[in-house]
Motif scaffolding. Structure first.
Motif, PDB file in Angstrom:
ATOM      1  N   ILE B  10       0.856  -1.187   0.000  1.00  0.00           N
ATOM      2  CA  ILE B  10       0.000   0.000   0.000  1.00  0.00           C
ATOM      3  C   ILE B  10       0.891   1.235   0.000  1.00  0.00           C
ATOM      4  O   ILE B  10       1.747   1.386   0.878  1.00  0.00           O
ATOM      5  N   VAL B  12       1.635   5.079   0.569  1.00  0.00           N
ATOM      6  CA  VAL B  12       1.101   6.113   1.476  1.00  0.00           C
ATOM      7  C   VAL B  12       1.975   7.355   1.375  1.00  0.00           C
ATOM      8  O   VAL B  12       3.149   7.289   1.007  1.00  0.00           O
ATOM      9  N   ALA B  18       0.442   6.590   8.780  1.00  0.00           N
ATOM     10  CA  ALA B  18      -0.176   5.319   8.395  1.00  0.00           C
ATOM     11  C   ALA B  18       0.168   4.222   9.401  1.00  0.00           C
ATOM     12  O   ALA B  18      -0.670   3.379   9.728  1.00  0.00           O
ATOM     13  N   LEU B  21      -2.006   4.586  12.380  1.00  0.00           N
ATOM     14  CA  LEU B  21      -3.365   4.157  12.066  1.00  0.00           C
ATOM     15  C   LEU B  21      -3.482   2.637  12.186  1.00  0.00           C
ATOM     16  O   LEU B  21      -4.433   2.110  12.795  1.00  0.00           O
ATOM     17  N   ASP B  74      -4.480  10.186  -2.193  1.00  0.00           N
ATOM     18  CA  ASP B  74      -4.725   9.654  -0.842  1.00  0.00           C
ATOM     19  C   ASP B  74      -3.861   8.429  -0.547  1.00  0.00           C
ATOM     20  O   ASP B  74      -3.867   7.925   0.584  1.00  0.00           O
ATOM     21  N   GLY B  75      -3.177   7.907  -1.560  1.00  0.00           N
ATOM     22  CA  GLY B  75      -2.521   6.610  -1.451  1.00  0.00           C
ATOM     23  C   GLY B  75      -3.432   5.531  -2.011  1.00  0.00           C
ATOM     24  O   GLY B  75      -4.491   5.831  -2.565  1.00  0.00           O
ATOM     25  N   GLY B  76      -3.008   4.277  -1.871  1.00  0.00           N
ATOM     26  CA  GLY B  76      -3.836   3.183  -2.365  1.00  0.00           C
ATOM     27  C   GLY B  76      -3.043   1.895  -2.474  1.00  0.00           C
ATOM     28  O   GLY B  76      -1.830   1.874  -2.231  1.00  0.00           O
ATOM     29  N   ILE B  77      -3.757   0.840  -2.842  1.00  0.00           N
ATOM     30  CA  ILE B  77      -3.107  -0.465  -2.974  1.00  0.00           C
ATOM     31  C   ILE B  77      -2.258  -0.451  -4.241  1.00  0.00           C
ATOM     32  O   ILE B  77      -2.775  -0.227  -5.331  1.00  0.00           O
ATOM     33  N   HIS B  78      -0.977  -0.643  -4.094  1.00  0.00           N
ATOM     34  CA  HIS B  78      -0.029  -0.470  -5.205  1.00  0.00           C
ATOM     35  C   HIS B  78       0.233  -1.769  -5.955  1.00  0.00           C
ATOM     36  O   HIS B  78       0.253  -1.785  -7.181  1.00  0.00           O
TER      37      HIS B  78
END
Lengths: 134, 134
Positions: B10, B12, B18, B21, B74-78
């Motif tokens: 992911i 970020v 992160a 979190l 926002d970021g995301g699953i890479h």
């Protein structure tokens, strides 16, 4: 709180073609497609030794993955699903910390017949997270 | 051919936030950040009972995840990483089936010190796939 990674979900336009790709080119164990009308998807399960991949194809007019495929025409990784022991305790912990649960905050019955919740991607690094009571 | 799901990566913007979190809100086991300069990322490992999540923050000017974060602020699953027993046999099988391997097609040493390859997302339903020799 987080338990096993239950699955990674990948949205695809053509689940037959994607199944052939995973079964043939990638040499994975791939189930037959299953239409889940109440969830608006047709699903295929790819069994890996430690977890599974779920391929999702839109089914019906109101599929929850239709917009994702509009934004990502080739398909893509749609969400990850983590297991939790107690979904109501998980929800309360999340809500108390300020994280947003999608929808009514009441768990629904997911594709595996277990209670699930989805968390707002904006609160989790752009990642759509499903929690499933194991 | 496909073995275990080694990890889900992911991307970020802020790996410290992160990490907090995942450690705090989600109650996961989260490592300290590790700068991998030769890979252009700072990485944090989240240990789940059956696999791991890797959080990636760009490091340096030529980070391989910089463009992804431009497109996904926002970021995301890479990517997802699958284990294979023999990466050269896997590569030959893939190339013979017409799938594209990124870069020179020669395995490089990945973040875990093992040989890895990346497959072209256009050939795999918009999903960036890393193969790692287990």
């Amino acid at each position: 709180m987080l338990g096993r990674l239950n699955h990674v979900a990948i949205a695809v336009r053509d689940i037959a073609a994607a199944s052939n790709l995973y079964r043939g080119t990638l040499g994975a164990q791939v189930s037959e497609p299953e239409a889940l009308e109440e969830h608006g998807v047709t699903v295929v399960f790819i069994t890996l030794p430690n977890t599974k991949i779920e391929l999702l194809e839109p089914l019906g007019a109101d599929s929850p993955i239709a917009k994702f495929l509009e934004r990502n025409p080739d398909g893509g990784i749609h969400h990850v699903c983590y297991e939790v022991d107690d979904i109501l305790a998980a929800r309360d912990r999340l809500v108390n910390s300020g994280a947003r649960v999608l929808g009514s905050s009441e768990p629904k019955t997911g594709a595996h017949g277990k209670p699930v919740l989805f968390l707002h991607p904006k609160d989790f690094n752009g990642t759509l997270i499903e929690l499933e009571q194991a």
